[in-house]
Design an enzyme around this catalytic site. Structure first.
Site, PDB file in Angstrom:
ATOM      1  N   GLY A 641      40.581  41.954  33.668  1.00 34.41           N
ATOM      2  CA  GLY A 641      39.943  43.161  34.174  1.00 34.41           C
ATOM      3  C   GLY A 641      38.608  43.324  33.513  1.00 34.41           C
ATOM      4  O   GLY A 641      38.100  42.395  32.871  1.00 34.41           O
ATOM      5  N   GLY A 644      38.675  42.486  29.673  1.00 33.35           N
ATOM      6  CA  GLY A 644      39.176  41.258  29.085  1.00 33.35           C
ATOM      7  C   GLY A 644      40.369  40.732  29.849  1.00 33.35           C
ATOM      8  O   GLY A 644      40.633  41.149  30.973  1.00 33.35           O
ATOM      9  N   LYS A 645      41.064  39.821  29.202  1.00 29.80           N
ATOM     10  CA  LYS A 645      42.181  39.177  29.883  1.00 29.80           C
ATOM     11  C   LYS A 645      43.504  39.803  29.462  1.00 29.80           C
ATOM     12  O   LYS A 645      43.615  40.380  28.392  1.00 29.80           O
ATOM     13  CB  LYS A 645      42.181  37.690  29.557  1.00 29.80           C
ATOM     14  CG  LYS A 645      41.029  36.998  30.242  1.00 29.80           C
ATOM     15  CD  LYS A 645      41.065  35.505  30.053  1.00 29.80           C
ATOM     16  CE  LYS A 645      40.016  34.869  30.962  1.00 29.80           C
ATOM     17  NZ  LYS A 645      39.512  33.624  30.401  1.00 29.80           N
ATOM     18  N   VAL A 646      44.477  39.652  30.315  1.00 27.90           N
ATOM     19  CA  VAL A 646      45.809  40.176  30.037  1.00 27.90           C
ATOM     20  C   VAL A 646      46.783  38.999  29.986  1.00 27.90           C
ATOM     21  O   VAL A 646      46.751  38.129  30.850  1.00 27.90           O
ATOM     22  CB  VAL A 646      46.253  41.160  31.135  1.00 27.90           C
ATOM     23  CG1 VAL A 646      47.577  41.798  30.761  1.00 27.90           C
ATOM     24  CG2 VAL A 646      45.194  42.225  31.352  1.00 27.90           C
ATOM     25  N   LYS A 660      46.579  43.001  26.246  1.00 24.27           N
ATOM     26  CA  LYS A 660      45.200  43.073  26.713  1.00 24.27           C
ATOM     27  C   LYS A 660      44.280  42.717  25.572  1.00 24.27           C
ATOM     28  O   LYS A 660      44.295  43.378  24.541  1.00 24.27           O
ATOM     29  CB  LYS A 660      44.867  44.499  27.148  1.00 24.27           C
ATOM     30  CG  LYS A 660      45.531  44.886  28.388  1.00 24.27           C
ATOM     31  CD  LYS A 660      44.843  46.100  28.951  1.00 24.27           C
ATOM     32  CE  LYS A 660      45.206  46.173  30.403  1.00 24.27           C
ATOM     33  NZ  LYS A 660      44.424  47.131  31.122  1.00 24.27           N
ATOM     34  N   ASP A 755      40.746  55.606  37.063  1.00 25.54           N
ATOM     35  CA  ASP A 755      40.804  54.338  37.774  1.00 25.54           C
ATOM     36  C   ASP A 755      42.157  54.193  38.468  1.00 25.54           C
ATOM     37  O   ASP A 755      42.815  53.160  38.367  1.00 25.54           O
ATOM     38  CB  ASP A 755      40.546  53.183  36.806  1.00 25.54           C
ATOM     39  CG  ASP A 755      40.060  51.932  37.535  1.00 25.54           C
ATOM     40  OD1 ASP A 755      39.703  52.040  38.724  1.00 25.54           O
ATOM     41  OD2 ASP A 755      40.062  50.852  36.910  1.00 25.54           O
TER      42      ASP A 755
END
Ligand SMILES: *[C@@H]1O[C@H](CO)[C@@H](O)[C@H](O)[C@H]1NC(C)=O
Ligand SMILES: *[C@@H]1O[C@H](CO)[C@@H](O)[C@H](O)[C@H]1NC(C)=O
Ligand SMILES: *[C@@H]1O[C@H](CO)[C@@H](O)[C@H](O)[C@H]1NC(C)=O
Ligand SMILES: *[C@@H]1O[C@H](CO)[C@@H](O)[C@H](O)[C@H]1NC(C)=O
Length: 961
Positions: A641, A644-646, A660, A755
Site C-alpha cells: 500500500g 509499504g509492503k504487507v 506492515k 480511507d
C-alpha cells in the site's frame, strides 16, 4: 564550564604524578596503555594514574602487581581489541560482555593468555573467525562468545579445552560442521567434562555423527536454529545427565532413535521443524519431561500418542503438523501441570471435549486447522482456545464464539507492579524504582531464557520469584527490579526485559555495573527453578554516579593517551582532551535524547490494564519478524500500500499475523510512531482489525496485525461473489458499519478512518467483516506528499466531494465512502469502471415506480437478484444514497447507519448478532483513558494537526462531483 573541566583534568593529572613509582608490573602497564589506544569510553579512573594496581583502576584486579582480572561488562566500551591483549600473562578473567561498540576481529594473541579460566565476550560485535589459538587456553573453564558476529568454522582446537565447563558459541554466523576428532585433529567429542553445549542460532551444517558418547556429562545441548543434517545420533541416548535437548529448526532426517527413552532426567525435548520420519517417538519413560515440541516433522500419521496422556509433569506439549488424527481425548486436559497444548494443522476430528475436571493451570489450547466438528467447553475454562479453521467454526450456532477468532490469542504477560507508587512519572531516560517509588537510571537489559520449563506467562509466582532472586543474588535492595515485555521470541526463547535499580542515589557507579554485569555473564547468578539456561544482553550503562555536571558519564573520552601524559606534554594533551571530552559529552547527551521513545512504557501504572503493551500491542524484535517472514520473502507478501509492503507470517504458537513494514519514505518520527501505536492499541472491537504489536528497532517501523483469513470484501465480491448471498452482504455491511461507528463515537480520541473502501474491509473465515487500516492518518498523509501510490489512486472513487472541495475532514467523509461501499455490495462493481462512477449510475437508474428492481435491474449483482424485490433491499439502496449525499450535513451518522441495517436484518427475520447499537469492546476499563491522558492529548492534537495540514489532492481526475 569548559574552563572548569580543564582545571579539573589538570588537577587529576597532577595527582597522578605522585604515582610515578608504580605498584604494577611494567609489562602490564604497557599492555594496558596499548589496549586503550584502541578504545573509547574506558573508565575515567584509568586516566588518573599510570598505576593500575596501586591506584585501583575500575574493573582491573591485581595480584602481586600483575593484572589477573578485567571485568568491563556493559560500560559502553567502543573500538577494537588490540594485539596487546596477549601480554597479560597472568590474566585469569576477561569479561568484555555487553559492549556492543567493541568490534573487529579477535587477535590471535589471545591464545597467549595461558592462565585464562574465564573468557566472556558475549553481546559484543566481534567479527571474523574464532582464532584456532583459543585451543592453547588449557585452563579455560568458561567460554562465552555468544551474540557476536563471528563467522567461519568452529575451530577443532576447542576440543583441547579439557577443563571447559561452559561453551557458548550461539547467536553468531558460524558455518561448516561441528568438528569431530580424528587421528590427526581434535574435536568437540573430546569435551567430556563440559556440561553446556550452546550452539543455537548459527549456520552450522553437516551431521552430528561421532559427537556424542557415553563418557560425556552434558546437561544442556542446544543446537537449535542451524542447518544440521543427517540422523539424530543414537549415542545421544547414552548421555543420561541430559536435562535440556534442543535440536529444533534444523534439517535432521530419519527416525528418532529409540534409546532417547533412556534420558530419564530430560526436562525439555524440542525436535520441532526438522524432517524426522517414522513413528512418533515414545516418550513414556521420560517422567521428568516438562516441555515437548515435535511440531513440523514428517512423522507417520497416528492417533494421539499415549505418553501425552500419562506424563504428569508435562507443562507444554506442541505437535503441530504432526499427522495426528482421531478424537482428542478429554484426559489430556486433566494432566495436573498442563499449561499449553498446541496441536494445530493436524486431522483431529469429532467433538472437542473440554468438560469435566480440567486443569486449573491450562492457559492455551491452540487447535487451528483441524477437523473438529463440535466443541463442549466447560464454563470455568478462562484460558485461550483457538478453533479457527475447524468445521465447528462454520456452524452458525458456534461461529460467533470467541474461540473462532484468533484475536483472543494476544499475549498477556506479567509485568512488575508499580501501582503502589501512585502517579509518579519519571523523565524519559529514568525509570520508576518499584522498591522506593523514586526515579533512577536503571541498569537495563534483556534476559533470554533458552528453555524454560513452563509456558504460562501470566504466572505471577514465577516472575515474582525471578524478581526476588535477582535483587537478592545481585546484592540490590529487595524489590528494586522491574520486569516487563515478557514474551517468547520466534526461536522459542523466553525474553524478559530487566531493569535493576541502584541501592543509593539515582545511578550505579562503574564498579557496581561491572560486578553485576559479570555476575550475569558468568552465570554466577542462578535463576529460580524452571527458568533454565539463560544469557543476558545489557544496554551499555552511561549514567554513572559521581560524574561531574550534567554529562552523567564516568567513562572517559577516546584518543586521549591519558597515561603517557603523566610524564609528558601535560597541557596540550589536557586541553585538547578536555575539549574533546566536552564534545563527546554533548554528543552523548544528544544521543540520549534520541533513545527509544517506548522506554517509558514499561513504567506505566498497571492498575487499569497495565502499560500499553499489555493491552495487546507487544514489542517485536526486528529479528523475530525477520525470521517469521523468512527475511521478508516475496512469497510471504500479501499486499502493498501507500506506506509499504504487507507480509503474512506465523508467530510462535501458531498465531497468523499480517506485518506492515514501512518503506523508507513513509517512516515517521519516533514520537509520532509511538502516538500512532498508542492510539491503535487502545482500539478494540470485533469488527476492527486489531493491532497485535509493533517493531521499532534497527531503523524499522512495522505494525503487526491480526491476520484475517478470507481476503478483502472487494476480492470476495469480485472473484467469489457467488458465495456472498444477500444475508451475508447485509451482515458484512452491518459489521463494517459497527466498526466505523466505534471509531467515530467510542474510540478516544475519535478516529476518522479517511480511507474506507472495499479493499480495507477484510473478511474472516466466517465472513465476519473487520475494518483495516484505520488510524494511519499520518502515514497516509506523508505518502500523499510524495508520490501517487496505488492506494491513494484507489481512494478516488470513495472520496467525499465536500471534503475534496473544502478540505474539512469529518466523520461524514467516512460515511460517504461507506455509502460507496454499500453500492459496491449491491452491484459488485468497482466504484469507477469504464469511466463510469457508481454513485452517478445509481442516482440515474433509481426508479421508485419499478416495483421489481427499483430501476436497478441492470446494475444489481446477478448473485442477489432474488433479494431485489424485498423491502429491505429497497431500504438498503435508499440508505446508501443518503450516505453519498453531496452535503455532509444531510448524511446519516455511522451510528444511525448501524441502526438502520440492524432493523433491516430484523425485518428479514435474521439476527443482527447483537441488540446494542454499537458494540463496545474496549479492553481497558473506564479509567484507562485518564491513565494515558497525557498521551491521548498528544494523539489528538497530532491527528487534528495532520488533518488540518491535509494537502490538496490535485491528482483527482474523475468526473464526480
Ligand atoms: C475421525 O477420523 C478417523 C480416521 O481418519 C475416522 O476413522 C473416524 O471415523 C473419524 N471420526 C469422526 C467422528 O468423524
Ligand atoms: C467429556 O468428558 C467427560 C470426562 O471424561 C465425560 O464425563 C463426558 O461424558 C464427556 N462428554 C462428551 C460429550 O463426550
Ligand atoms: C479433579 O482434579 C483434582 C486435582 O487435579 C483432584 O484433586 C480431584 O479429585 C479431581 N476431581 C474429580 C472429580 O476427578
Ligand atoms: C563464574 O562462574 C563459575 C560457574 O558458575 C563459578 O564456578 C565461578 O566461581 C564464577 N566466578 C566468579 C569469580 O564468581
Amino acid at each position: 564550564m569548559k574552563a572548569l573541566s580543564i582545571l579539573l583534568l589538570i588537577f587529576m593529572i597532577l595527582a597522578s604524578l605522585r604515582a610515578l613509582f608504580c605498584d604494577t608490573d611494567p609489562q602490564d602497564v604497557a599492555a594496558l596503555q596499548s589496549l586503550i589506544k584502541g578504545w573509547q569510553n574506558f573508565p575515567s579512573s584509568w586516566e588518573a594514574s599510570n598505576d593500575p594496581c596501586g591506584a585501583q583502576w575500575d574493573g582491573i584486579m591485581c595480584n602481586n602487581g600483575r593484572v589477573i582480572s578485567m571485568r568491563l561488562s556493559s560500560i559502553n566500551l567502543q573500538g577494537t581489541l588490540s594485539n596487546s591483549i596477549g601480554q597479560f600473562s597472568e590474566l585469569a578473567y576477561l569479561d568484555l560482555s555487553s559492549n556492543s561498540g567493541l568490534s573487529g576481529p579477535l587477535p590471535t594473541s589471545i591464545g597467549n593468555l595461558r592462565q585464562l579460566t574465564t573468557l566472556i565476550l558475549a553481546g559484543c560485535s566481534f567479527t571474523g573467525g574464532i582464532p584456532e589459538e583459543l585451543g592453547n587456553l588449557v585452563q579455560l573453564s568458561f567460554l562465552a562468545m555468544n551474540s557476536n558476529r563471528f563467522t567461519g568454522r568452529i575451530p577443532a582446537s576447542i576440543g583441547l579445552l579439557n577443563n571447559l565447563f561452559w561453551l557458548d558459541l550461539s547467536e553468531n554466523q558460524l558455518s561448516g560442521p561441528v568438528p569431530i576428532s580424528s587421528a590427526t585433529s581434535p574435536g568437540l567429542d573430546l569435551l567430556t567434562h563440559t556440561k553446556h553445549f550452546h550452539f543455537s542460532g548459527n549456520q552450522l551444517t553437516g551431521n552430528l555423527n561421532g559427537l556424542f558418547s557415553p563418557s560425556m556429562r552434558l546437561e544442556h545441548i542446544l543446537f537449535d536454529n542451524n542447518q544440521l543434517t543427517g540422523p539424530i545420533p543414537a549415542e545421544l541416548g547414552s548421555i543420561t545427565t541430559l536435562q535440556i535437548l534442543r535440536l529444533d529448526n534444523n534439517k535432521f532426517t530419519g527416525a528418532v532413535p529409540t534409546n532417547i527413552s533412556n534420558l530419564v532426567d530430560l526436562n525439555v525435548l524440542n525436535f520441532a521443524g526438522n524432517q524426522l520420519r517414522g513413528t512418533m517417538p515414545d516418550l513414556s519413560t521420560l517422567t521428568k519431561l516438562n516441555v515437548v515440541d515435535l511440531s513440523n516433522n514428517s512423522f507417520d500419521p497416528s492417533a494421539i500418542p499415549t505418553w501425552m496422556l500419562t506424563l504428569k509433569t508435562l507443562a507444554s506439549v506442541a505437535i503441530a503438523s504432526g499427522g495426528l488424527y482421531g478424537q482428542i481425548p478429554n484426559r489430556i486436559f486433566t494432566l495436573p501441570g498442563l499449561q499449553q497444548v498446541i496441536l494445530s494443522n493436524n486431522a483431529f476430528n469429532g467433538t472437542l471435549n473440554m468438560t469435566g475436571n480440567i486443569t486449573q493451570q491450562l492457559q492455551r489450547v491452540i487447535l487451528l486447522n483441524n477437523r473438529i466438528v463440535a466443541a463442549k467447553i466447560t464454563q470455568s475454562y478462562n484460558g485461550i482456545l483457538v478453533l479457527v479453521g475447524n468445521p465447528v467454526c462454520l456452524d452458525p450456532e458456534f461461529s460467533s464464539s470467541h474461540f473462532c477468532s484468533i484475536q483472543q490469542d494476544s499475549i498477556i504477560s506479567y509485568t512488575t507492579s508499580v501501582t503502589h507508587c501512585g502517579s509518579t512519572s519519571c523523565s524519559s531516560d529514568q525509570s520508576l524504582d518499584p522498591a522506593n517509588c523514586g526515579c533512577a537510571y536503571p541498569y537495563m537489559g534483556r534476559v533470554f531464557f533458552r528453555s524454560p520449563l513452563f509456558a504460562d506467562l501470566r504466572n505471577n509466582e514465577h516472575f515474582q520469584l525471578l524478581e526476588a532472586s535477582l535483587s537478592t543474588e545481585l546484592g540490590l535492595q529487595p524489590g528494586s527490579v522491574f520486569l516487563s515485555d515478557i514474551h517468547f521470541t520466534s526461536d522459542d526463547y523466553l525474553q524478559v526485559q530487566v531493569r535493576l535499580f541502584p541501592s543509593t542515589g539515582t545511578s550505579f557507579n562503574l564498579s557496581e555495573i561491572t560486578r553485576i554485569g559479570f555476575d550475569l555473564s558468568n552465570q554466577t547468578y542462578k535463576p529460580p527453578q524452571g527458568f533454565g539456561p539463560y544469557y543476558f544482553v545489557a544496554d551499555p550503562y552511561v549514567h554513572f554516579a559521581g560524574a561531574d555536571d550534567g554529562g552523567k558519564s564516568q567513562v572517559s573520552t577516546g584518543a586521549v593517551a591519558g597515561i603517557a601524559v603523566a610524564c609528558g606534554l601535560i597541557l596540550i594533551a589536557v586541553t585538547s582532551g578536555a575539549i574533546f571530552a566536552l564534545l563527546q559529552k554533548r554528543r552523548s547527551r544528544e544521543l540520549s535524547g534520541q533513545t527509544n521513545p517506548f522506554a517509558s512504557w514499561g513504567i506505566a501504572k498497571k492498575d487499569s490494564g497495565g502499560a500499553p503493551q499489555l493491552k495487546g500491542a507487544r514489542f517485536f524484535s526486528f529479528d523475530e519478524l525477520k525470521n517469521c517472514t523468512n527475511n521478508f520473502a516475496e512469497n510471504n507478501e500479501i499486499g502493498s500500500g501507500g506506506y509499504g509492503k504487507v507480509y503474512k507470517a506465523i508467530l510462535v504458537g501458531g498465531t497468523n499475523v499480517a506485518i506492515k513494514r514501512a518503506e523508507y519514505g513513509s517512516k515517521q518520527g519516533a514520537v509520532e510512531f509511538k502516538n500512532e501505536i498508542e492510539l491503535l492499541s487502545r482500539v478494540h472491537h470485533k469488527n476492527l482489525v486489531s493491532l497485535i504489536g509493533f517493531c521499532y528497532e534497527q531503523g524499522e517501523q512495522m505494525l503487526v496485525y491480526e491476520y484475517v483469513s478470507n481476503g478483502t470484501l472487494r476480492h470476495n465480491l469480485q472473484a467469489r461473489g457467488i458465495y456472498l448471498d444477500w444475508k451475508k452482504r447485509l451482515r458484512i455491511a452491518l459489521g463494517s458499519a459497527r466498526g466505523l461507528a466505534y471509531l467515530h463515537e467510542l474510540a478516544d480520541p475519535p478516529i476518522i478512518h479517511r480511507d474506507v473502501k472495499s479493499t480495507n474491509i477484510l473478511l474472516d473465515g466466517n465472513f465476519k467483516p473487520k475494518v483495516a487500516d484505520f488510524g494511519l492518518s499520518k502515514l497516509v498523509a506523508d505518502t500523499e506528499k510524495g508520490h501517487i501510490s496505488t492506494q491513494v489512486k484507489g481512494t478516488l472513487g470513495y472520496l467525499d466531494p465536500e471534503y475534496y472541495m473544502t478540505q474539512q475532514l469529518s466523520e461524514k467523509s467516512d460515511v460517504y465512502s461507506f455509502g460507496v461501499v454499500m453500492l459496491e455490495i449491491l452491484s459488485g462493481r468497482l466504484p469507477i469502471s469504464k469511466g463510469r462512477y457508481i454513485v452517478r449510475e445509481f442516482r440515474m437508474a433509481i426508479n421508485p415506480n419499478d416495483h421489481n428492481y427499483y430501476g436497478l435491474q441492470g446494475i444489481v449483482d446477478p448473485a442477489i437478484h432474488d433479494a431485489a424485490h424485498t423491502a429491505g433491499f429497497r431500504r438498503f439502496v435508499q440508505l446508501a444514497m443518503e450516505c453519498v449525499d453531496e452535503s455532509a450535513s444531510r448524511r446519516p451518522t455511522m451510528n444511525s447507519v448501524v441502526k438502520e441495517i440492524e432493523a433491516m436484518l430484523h425485518s428479514e427475520g435474521l439476527s443482527s448478532g447483537s441488540s446494542s447499537t454499537v458494540e463496545f469492546e474496549h479492553v481497558g476499563t473506564a479509567s484507562t483513558s485518564h491513565l494515558y491522558s497525557g498521551q491521548v492529548a498528544t494523539a489528538r492534537s497530532n491527528s487534528s494537526s495532520s488533518t488540518a495540514e491535509e494537502p490538496p489532492r490535485p491528482e483527482l481526475k474523475h468526473s464526480e462531483p
